[in-house]
Each structure stands twice: as structure tokens, then as C-alpha cells.
Motif scaffolding. Structure first.
Motif, PDB file in Angstrom:
ATOM      1  N   PRO A  88     -92.569   7.726   7.062  1.00  0.00           N
ATOM      2  CA  PRO A  88     -92.940   6.285   6.380  1.00  0.00           C
ATOM      3  C   PRO A  88     -94.154   5.698   6.453  1.00  0.00           C
ATOM      4  O   PRO A  88     -94.874   4.943   5.492  1.00  0.00           O
ATOM      5  CB  PRO A  88     -91.851   5.386   7.252  1.00  0.00           C
ATOM      6  CG  PRO A  88     -90.560   6.385   7.550  1.00  0.00           C
ATOM      7  CD  PRO A  88     -91.735   7.744   7.729  1.00  0.00           C
ATOM      8  N   ILE A  91     -96.648   7.579   4.338  1.00  0.00           N
ATOM      9  CA  ILE A  91     -96.401   7.179   2.766  1.00  0.00           C
ATOM     10  C   ILE A  91     -97.287   6.030   2.697  1.00  0.00           C
ATOM     11  O   ILE A  91     -97.912   5.778   1.606  1.00  0.00           O
ATOM     12  CB  ILE A  91     -94.816   6.799   2.508  1.00  0.00           C
ATOM     13  CG1 ILE A  91     -94.048   8.132   2.523  1.00  0.00           C
ATOM     14  CG2 ILE A  91     -94.909   6.055   1.422  1.00  0.00           C
ATOM     15  CD1 ILE A  91     -92.628   7.694   2.447  1.00  0.00           C
ATOM     16  N   ASN A  92     -97.350   5.021   3.661  1.00  0.00           N
ATOM     17  CA  ASN A  92     -98.186   3.794   3.549  1.00  0.00           C
ATOM     18  C   ASN A  92     -99.637   3.886   3.978  1.00  0.00           C
ATOM     19  O   ASN A  92    -100.109   2.865   4.377  1.00  0.00           O
ATOM     20  CB  ASN A  92     -97.334   2.819   4.208  1.00  0.00           C
ATOM     21  CG  ASN A  92     -96.289   2.175   3.569  1.00  0.00           C
ATOM     22  OD1 ASN A  92     -96.322   1.633   2.520  1.00  0.00           O
ATOM     23  ND2 ASN A  92     -95.047   2.859   3.906  1.00  0.00           N
ATOM     24  N   CYS A 129     -90.982   1.443  10.584  1.00  0.00           N
ATOM     25  CA  CYS A 129     -91.116   2.050   9.400  1.00  0.00           C
ATOM     26  C   CYS A 129     -91.417   0.945   8.401  1.00  0.00           C
ATOM     27  O   CYS A 129     -92.031   1.221   7.283  1.00  0.00           O
ATOM     28  CB  CYS A 129     -89.818   3.149   9.221  1.00  0.00           C
ATOM     29  SG  CYS A 129     -89.719   4.176  10.593  1.00  0.00           S
TER      30      CYS A 129
ATOM     31  N   GLY B 245     -90.740   2.473   2.820  1.00  0.00           N
ATOM     32  CA  GLY B 245     -91.397   3.338   1.934  1.00  0.00           C
ATOM     33  C   GLY B 245     -91.944   2.815   0.603  1.00  0.00           C
ATOM     34  O   GLY B 245     -92.283   1.564   0.895  1.00  0.00           O
ATOM     35  N   ASN B 246     -91.763   3.183  -0.476  1.00  0.00           N
ATOM     36  CA  ASN B 246     -92.422   2.619  -1.638  1.00  0.00           C
ATOM     37  C   ASN B 246     -91.534   1.551  -2.242  1.00  0.00           C
ATOM     38  O   ASN B 246     -91.177   1.926  -3.726  1.00  0.00           O
ATOM     39  CB  ASN B 246     -92.768   3.837  -2.585  1.00  0.00           C
ATOM     40  CG  ASN B 246     -93.767   4.920  -1.983  1.00  0.00           C
ATOM     41  OD1 ASN B 246     -93.538   5.902  -1.989  1.00  0.00           O
ATOM     42  ND2 ASN B 246     -94.863   4.241  -1.662  1.00  0.00           N
ATOM     43  N   VAL B 332     -87.868   5.445   0.835  1.00  0.00           N
ATOM     44  CA  VAL B 332     -87.774   5.632  -0.516  1.00  0.00           C
ATOM     45  C   VAL B 332     -89.197   6.182  -1.021  1.00  0.00           C
ATOM     46  O   VAL B 332     -90.162   5.702  -0.384  1.00  0.00           O
ATOM     47  CB  VAL B 332     -87.635   4.020  -1.262  1.00  0.00           C
ATOM     48  CG1 VAL B 332     -87.747   4.528  -2.891  1.00  0.00           C
ATOM     49  CG2 VAL B 332     -86.196   3.553  -1.126  1.00  0.00           C
ATOM     50  N   PHE B 333     -89.165   6.995  -1.746  1.00  0.00           N
ATOM     51  CA  PHE B 333     -90.475   7.743  -2.363  1.00  0.00           C
ATOM     52  C   PHE B 333     -90.659   7.458  -3.860  1.00  0.00           C
ATOM     53  O   PHE B 333     -89.773   7.635  -4.635  1.00  0.00           O
ATOM     54  CB  PHE B 333     -90.287   9.213  -2.256  1.00  0.00           C
ATOM     55  CG  PHE B 333     -89.948   9.682  -0.770  1.00  0.00           C
ATOM     56  CD1 PHE B 333     -90.940  10.107   0.097  1.00  0.00           C
ATOM     57  CD2 PHE B 333     -88.608   9.836  -0.521  1.00  0.00           C
ATOM     58  CE1 PHE B 333     -90.643  10.298   1.288  1.00  0.00           C
ATOM     59  CE2 PHE B 333     -88.389  10.344   0.909  1.00  0.00           C
ATOM     60  CZ  PHE B 333     -89.586  10.626   1.704  1.00  0.00           C
ATOM     61  N   GLN B 337     -95.485  10.515  -4.558  1.00  0.00           N
ATOM     62  CA  GLN B 337     -95.327  11.180  -3.029  1.00  0.00           C
ATOM     63  C   GLN B 337     -95.168  12.465  -3.173  1.00  0.00           C
ATOM     64  O   GLN B 337     -94.473  13.188  -4.220  1.00  0.00           O
ATOM     65  CB  GLN B 337     -94.168  10.496  -2.512  1.00  0.00           C
ATOM     66  CG  GLN B 337     -94.559   9.141  -2.161  1.00  0.00           C
ATOM     67  CD  GLN B 337     -95.392   8.839  -1.229  1.00  0.00           C
ATOM     68  OE1 GLN B 337     -96.211   9.400  -0.629  1.00  0.00           O
ATOM     69  NE2 GLN B 337     -96.357   7.606  -1.564  1.00  0.00           N
TER      70      GLN B 337
END
Lengths: 162, 451
Positions: A88, A91-92, A129, B245-246, B332-333, B337
Motif C-alpha cells: 500500500p 502504491i502511494n 496503509c 490503495g487507490n 484497492v488497485f 497499477q
């Protein structure tokens, strides 16, 4: 010579009293935290001292200290930036944050600045996260990191150190 | 708006402190249990509630309690698992940080049911500031007669101690947690004997997740049968979901398990949709170890039914087309991603966190990490995909503890559902190398498998 402060020695007795009689080894992890708070890292001498307090063999301390990632087995900087790099946070944008801190301080993960002020470390999931990207600094979390926020944290540390 | 049992008061100013918590109705379950119920009655209510362990495995909590051995004259213990180290999962942190007395209240009631006079909260070491919050709450409970000797004149004594871990995901596994509590490396034990018979210091021990213990409070307040009416099927009560996540609104949400996955992702009440107006690509709904699902299988089951946010619906289809509720760590993607990159970071995580006792886990996680790094960097070979599949299949089910499964499942699910993306990284090596996803800092400090 390694020796807990009077305040910490009082804490040692209270910690050992949490566990059943004769099971004082259970206090090892809290005592290593205490030692690291006092000395910043765990030298062999410090670990031997903790072993003597708990009446256990030094090897029992070494094997525990080397297993857990929060113990520093070598000296670190005055401020340690432990940046999470797991899913997580990745991703960010944690990769960018790690790279930015490295460039800013001119060090790579695992290294300490020449002035001994900062250590950069990458770590795996710190349970933040939803507030990614983030890093741990001492006892607290710094979350929703941006390059600007990193700049401010570094400046604040430098100001405090002077 | 779903029903809230745990976080209903979380936003009340000052709820972190005893006086406010008590004024808002806190500690009623302790009064009710200790004054009007026997220990077995408490366990019976938890059984009736249908509460399933909220740490990830989902085993019925009341049944777990009823397994506790009660030999005469032998102390027994409740240990609360607050290790919370599964990527994507941060719900227990929220609960402990903002409404710590709810956990303390639950510990007292559960300790009464189990006959534990000394209980422990084992919390991950990194949550250092939460240790202070919990210790203050424990002191306040002591000062007000809810902990210590002869609580509320019931004859029941109870103390709670907080133990900090020191950075090891494996200590979330109950026997590793017990080893750590005893001052050792967090190496999981072979079961049997189970902790209920031989746990901390060889004494009968129950290990329960933070959320499970907090849920005991509304169960006792409202009764097990009332609690069981909330939710659906065997997914009774409410569940905390940590969403990240997104998405537009990451955070911790309490749901009653009757809403759909689609509603949870897109409704403004919950995640608020995919960030930056992107499309949903995939999701890991229960913490990093549960299988990732592509959007189509996430929103609808293989049978074409709407996928719901509960244990049964998420698991529908097994691992072929379904996943798990797990810990409720909802990652969540969006469409941008890279699944290969993400799978690599997870493989790196599990390699880092393997305790090293079992060869399949110790060696297999490292091998998977190296292969995934090679694939992500566009240096992989087509045979690597089958090799990865083979390695994960040899880890799963072949280790002392579930960490092996946790390491294998994400890799298996990623290949199962996104094989084309793995192949793209091989057939479009040049582009994959350019993308490289910010790995430059990493290649300098870690061995990269030769192409």
C-alpha cells in the motif's frame, strides 16, 4: 560500563513482576527496548548486561536481538527515518519518497549521514496503509508524506540538533 | 448507514479517557457479566453471537473459548493479539488509538469468562505511542475499580499488562506470539498441543484478536442472539474494514456485512470510489495474504451474483474465482497499477518476515522474491512464470505455520488472474525496464538475479 539509570532500574523490577515467578526471561524484549532507549543501540556489552539482569546466557539475548527488526545492532544517527516500502505504501509512492530522502541526505538505505544526524532505513509494513506513504521516526509515525513534508521534517530535526 | 457497535462512539470528544467513556455507557458489560452472569454464561453468549475471530482465520470465538483446558490450580491466560502486521490491515490500531477502553472492557469480560487473572495485550512494537494510550486506560480502569482485586465486589481479580513486540510479522501467529511473550525468537510452535491446552508458560491460553475481544462488549450488552441478528448467515455482527490503495477515502470503516463490494468501493459513505477518476483494476479484500481478484470477479461471483462484503460471499468460488474476508485489510488497485510489481513487494515482505524454521518457506520466499524482481525489471524468461507457480505450490501446506500459505497465495492468485501481465513483462522487456517502477534505489543495495 553499561548500567541502567536509576529510573530504568525501577522499571526493570516492575517489568519482571508482570510474568510468572521464575519466568523472568519473558522480560527480555521489554528490557532490550529499555536498553535501546537509553543507549540508542544494542552493543554486545549492553546485551551482556541485560543477560546478567535476567540471569540468562548472553546467547539467549543475542539470538532474540538479532531476530527482531526494531533492535539496532550497530550505532545509528540521532534521527532514524524508517520508511515503509510494502504494497500500500508502494502504491502511494514510497519508492519516490525513499529516493528523495536518499538524494536529500546523500545516503542510501542502511546508511547514516557523515554528521551522524540521520539514518535512512527501509522497512516492511508498519500498519499505516491508509495514511501512506509513511515513515516511523522514533516513537511516532509521519504519514501522508510528500517531498515538502520530508523537507520540513529534515529541517525540524536539524533545528532541534543545533 | 450501517449499524455501528464498535466505533459508534469513536468520534466523541474525550472518549479515549475513562470519565467520558463511562459517561457514554462504557463498562456496562463488565457490570452485567460480573454481577449477573457466571463465566460459562459469558462464553455461552459469545457462542450464541456467532462471532468469528477477526484476526483473519475466522474461527468461532466462543468455540475457541470452550476448548480452554481448566485443570485445577493451574493459572490460565488471555492474550490479546494486537500484533497487526498484515499489509493492508490497520483496523486494530484505530480501535486502540481512539477508543482504548472498549478493548480494556472486552479484556475484563473475556478474562472473567476464561478465568484469567493475568491477561496480556501483545502489541506490535512499532505502535509505541499506543502502548502509552493503553497503559493509561488500564491505570484509569484500575483507579475506578474495574481492574485489580475483587472487581466490583465480585471476587474476581484481574490485571492486564501490555507487552511490546519488536518488529516481526510472524508474531501475529498465535504460537509465535506466545514464544515472543516468553522472551524468545518468534518461532511458531508445532501444534498440537494447542495453546488452549499448553500456551504461555505451558499454561492454558486463549489468543484473540483485538477486534474480537472488543466485540465481546456489545455481545454482552445486547445479548448473543441480538448480535447474531446483525449481518447475514455465518457473518454475524459487524466487521472493521481498513481500506487503502487507490481510493478517494482510505480509512477504517465498520460494516454490518450486508453491503456489496461494489457499494463499499463506490459509495460516498465508504471508500468514495477510485481516486483520480481511474478504473478499478483489482483488489485484495482481506489483507495481503488473501488472493487478489480482478475487478470482474471482485464485483460479481463466477456465478454472476453480486459479491457481498461477508465471509461466505468473498470466499464463494474458492481460490479459483474467489478470495477471503481475512483480516479486512482492503487494498484497492487502479488501472495503472502493476500486478507484477505489487506481487514482488509482497514476496519481498514475506521473505523478510519468514522466521526461517521451515526450508520451503525460508528458501521459497527468497526464490520467489528474486524471480519476481527479475520479471518486474523486464529481465525474466517465460519459464519463470511456471517456476514461480511450482515454487509457491511447494511452499503452501508444507510449513509449521500459515506464513508459508500467506506467502504462496498472493503469488498463485496473481499468476492465476494476471498471467498475461507477467507475460507482458517478458515480451516487452525494454518497456518493462523503462517503467522499472522506481526500483533504482533498491538495486543498489540488494542482489539482483542475473538475467
Amino acid at each position: 560500563m553499561v548500567q541502567f539509570s536509576q529510573e530504568n532500574l525501577l522499571k526493570v523490577d516492575k517489568i519482571i513482576a508482570r510474568y510468572p515467578e521464575g519466568r523472568q526471561k519473558s522480560a527480555l524484549i521489554p528490557l532490550l527496548h529499555l536498553a535501546q532507549e537509553q543507549y540508542g543501540w544494542l552493543s554486545v556489552e549492553t546485551m551482556d548486561y541485560v543477560a546478567s539482569l535476567l540471569s540468562i546466557d548472553p546467547i539467549e539475548v543475542y539470538e532474540v536481538a538479532s531476530f527482531y527488526s526494531m533492535y539496532n545492532l550497530k550505532p545509528i544517527g540521532k534521527y532514524m527515518f524508517e520508511v515503509c516500502q510494502t504494497g500500500p505504501c508502494m502504491i502511494n509512492g514510497s519508492d519516490d519518497i525513499i529516493e528523495y530522502i536518499g538524494e536529500k541526505l546523500n545516503i542510501k538505505p542502511g546508511e547514516t549521514t557523515a554528521d551522524g544526524l540521520f539514518t535512512l532505513k527501509t522497512v516492511e509494513c508498519l500498519g499505516a496503509c491508509g495514511y501512506a506513504p509513511m515513515m516511523q521516526m522514533g516513537k511516532f509515525y509521519k504519514e501522508h508524506l510528500t517531498k515538502e513534508k520530508v523537507d520540513a521534517i529534515i529541517e525540524e530535526c536539524r533545528a532541534k540538533a543545533n | 448507514m450501517g449499524r455501528k457497535l464498535l466505533l459508534e462512539k469513536a468520534h466523541v470528544e474525550g472518549i479515549r479517557y475513562f470519565d467520558t467513556y463511562r459517561r457514554e455507557g462504557g463498562y456496562r458489560s463488565v457490570e452485567k457479566a460480573l454481577k449477573t452472569m457466571g463465566p460459562d454464561d459469558v462464553t455461552e453468549e459469545v457462542k450464541k453471537s456467532g462471532l468469528r475471530g477477526r484476526g483473519g482465520a475466522g474461527f468461532p470465538t466462543g468455540m475457541k473459548w470452550s476448548f480452554l483446558a481448566k485443570p485445577e490450580g493451574v493459572p490460565r491466560h488471555l492474550v490479546v493479539n494486537a500484533d497487526e502486521s498484515e499489509p493492508g490491515t490497520f483496523k486494530d490500531r484505530y480501535l486502540m488509538e481512539f477508543i482504548p477502553h472498549l478493548l480494556i472492557e472486552g479484556v475484563i469480560v473475556a478474562s472473567y469468562a476464561l478465568g484469567s487473572n493475568t491477561s496480556y495485550i501483545y502489541i506490535r512494537g512499532e505502535y509505541a505511542w499506543i502502548v502509552d494510550i493503553l497503559e493509561q486506560a488500564i491505570q484509569e480502569a484500575h483507579n475506578n475499580g474495574f481492574l485489580g482485586k475483587n472487581i466490583l465486589g465480585s471476587g474476581f481479580d484481574c490485571d492486564i499488562h501490555v507487552q511490546r513486540g519488536a518488529g516481526a510479522y510472524i508474531c501475529g501467529e498465535e504460537t509465535a506470539l506466545i514464544e515472543s511473550l516468553e522472551g524468545k525468537r518468534g518461532n511458531p510452535r508445532i501444534k498440537p498441543p494447542f495453546p488452549a491446552v499448553k500456551g504461555a508458560w505451558d499454561r492454558p491460553t486463549v489468543v484473540n484478536n483485538v477486534e474480537s475481544i472488543a466485540a465481546v462488549v456489545p455481545i454482552i450488552n445486547e445479548g448473543g442472539e441480538e448480535y447474531a441478528k446483525i449481518g447475514v448467515g455465518k457473518s454475524t455482527g459487524t466487521k472493521l474494514i481498513s481500506a487503502c490503495g487507490n481510493i478517494n477515502k482510505p480509512g477504517v470503516y465498520e460494516i454490518d456485512m450486508t453491503i456489496s463490494v461494489e457499494e463499499f468501493i463506490y459509495s460516498d459513505e465508504w471508500c468514495g470510489g477510485i481516486a483520480k477518476g481511474k478504473r478499478l483494476k483489482a483488489c485484495i479484500p482481506g489483507g495481503s495474504s488473501v488472493p487478489i481478484l480482478p475487478a470482474n470477479l471482485l464485483l460479481k461471483t463466477a456465478k454472476g451474483e453480486q459479491r457481498m462484503m461477508n465471509y461466505e460471499s468473498l470466499a464463494d468460488g474458492g481460490f479459483q474465482t474467489g478470495t477471503m474476508m481475512g483480516s479486512g485489510g482492503f487494498i484497492v488497485f487502479d488501472e495503472d497499477q502493476c500486478v507484477v510489481k505489487h506481487t514482488y513487494t509482497l514476496a519481498r515482505f514475506y521473505r523478510h518476515e519468514s522466521c526461517g524454521q521451515c526450508s520451503p518457506c525460508r528458501e521459497g520466499t527468497g526464490w520467489m522474491e528474486k524471480l519476481l524482481l527479475r520479471l518486474d525489471k523486464g529481465q525474466g524468461k517465460m519459464s519463470d512464470i511456471d517456476l514461480l507457480w511450482d515454487i509457491q505450490s511447494r511452499i503452501e501446506g508444507n510449513t509449521i505455520c500459515p506464513l508459508g500459505d500467506a506467502a504462496a497465495w498472493p503469488v498463485a492468485a496473481a499468476i492465476r488472474h494476471f498471467r498475461d501481465e507477467f507475460e507482458w513483462h517478458i515480451t516487452n522487456a525494454a518497456e518493462a525496464q523503462v517503467r522499472n517502477f522506481g526500483l533504482a534505489h533498491y538495486a543498489d543495495v540488494r542482489e539482483v538475479v542475473p538475467a
